[in-house]
Design an enzyme around this catalytic site. Structure first.
Site, PDB file in Angstrom:
ATOM      1  N   ASP A   6     -80.606  -6.402 -63.570  1.00 61.23           N
ATOM      2  CA  ASP A   6     -80.611  -5.806 -63.263  1.00 61.23           C
ATOM      3  C   ASP A   6     -81.055  -6.034 -61.733  1.00 61.23           C
ATOM      4  O   ASP A   6     -81.189  -7.164 -61.423  1.00 61.23           O
ATOM      5  CB  ASP A   6     -81.358  -4.764 -63.767  1.00 61.23           C
ATOM      6  CG  ASP A   6     -80.410  -2.859 -64.325  1.00 61.23           C
ATOM      7  OD1 ASP A   6     -79.522  -3.719 -64.763  1.00 61.23           O
ATOM      8  OD2 ASP A   6     -81.306  -2.624 -64.330  1.00 61.23           O
ATOM      9  N   HIS A 152     -83.803  -9.388 -65.464  1.00 62.70           N
ATOM     10  CA  HIS A 152     -83.458  -8.651 -64.375  1.00 62.70           C
ATOM     11  C   HIS A 152     -83.687 -10.877 -63.432  1.00 62.70           C
ATOM     12  O   HIS A 152     -83.726 -11.118 -64.228  1.00 62.70           O
ATOM     13  CB  HIS A 152     -84.844  -8.098 -63.594  1.00 62.70           C
ATOM     14  CG  HIS A 152     -84.733  -7.214 -63.805  1.00 62.70           C
ATOM     15  ND1 HIS A 152     -85.635  -6.394 -64.641  1.00 62.70           N
ATOM     16  CD2 HIS A 152     -84.602  -5.679 -63.120  1.00 62.70           C
ATOM     17  CE1 HIS A 152     -85.228  -4.865 -64.855  1.00 62.70           C
ATOM     18  NE2 HIS A 152     -84.840  -4.612 -63.407  1.00 62.70           N
TER      19      HIS A 152
END
Length: 189
Positions: A6, A152
């Protein structure tokens, strides 16, 4: 299992993530924030050229995103999709909500745009833990067949976590496959 990242792209750490994935001959999914595309167009093109999937993660990833009306949410998703289409020549069908929350307004916007909403069942908490080993251990404890792992790619620890996670998953006998293979959906319109 499938690896997803993300808050992409990150000009510092995304290239390191791409190098690791290439060395391991693995494909991942990168959910991009529209605001981060300007100045990173070549990096996004590189993600796609390397065979990774790209999904929409909103334009702003605002802390207030969940309070936006459906029309504003739809505008954010459309703006990101348009920017991505200009870069990679494809319109994404994969969408991961900021903060992983789907409320009635977002459900309406996503339905209008015909997105596949992609969640996860293994949250790494990599943005919260200071110790990469703790993050890796948590993921390896929680993973099961069919897992979608949330990571991430904008953290200094991201490359180390990815390298050690891949090694740990292989030790446990897991194959890492593209998200579209894991859940049998199309990534682009």
């Amino acid at each position: 299992c499938a690896l997803t990242f993300d808050d992409s792209p990150d000009p510092i750490y995304t290239p390191a993530i791409l190098t690791i994935l290439k060395q391991e001959n693995l494909s991942a999914t990168f959910f991009v924030i529209g605001e981060k595309l300007a100045g990173n167009e070549s990096l996004v093109a590189e993600i796609e050229t390397a065979g990774h999937l790209i999904g929409n993660h909103s334009w702003s990833h605002s802390v207030w995103f969940d309070f936006f009306p459906a029309k504003k949410m739809q505008q954010e998703l459309s703006r990101t999709a348009s920017a991505l289409s200009e870069i990679i020549g494809k319109s994404p069908l994969l969408f991961r909500p900021p903060f992983g929350v789907i409320n009635p307004a977002l459900s309406k916007a996503v339905t209008r745009l015909a997105y596949h909403v992609i969640g996860w069942n293994v949250r790494s908490y990599d943005t919260m833990h200071q110790d990469p080993q703790k993050t890796i251990s948590r993921i390896l404890r929680k993973v099961s067949p069919g897992s979608v792992i949330l990571l991430h790619d904008h953290l200094s620890s991201s490359p180390q976590i990815l390298e050690e996670l891949i090694e740990g998953l292989k030790r446990k006998g897991y194959a890492i496959v593209p998200l579209t293979q894991l859940i049998s959906i199309e990534a682009y319109a």
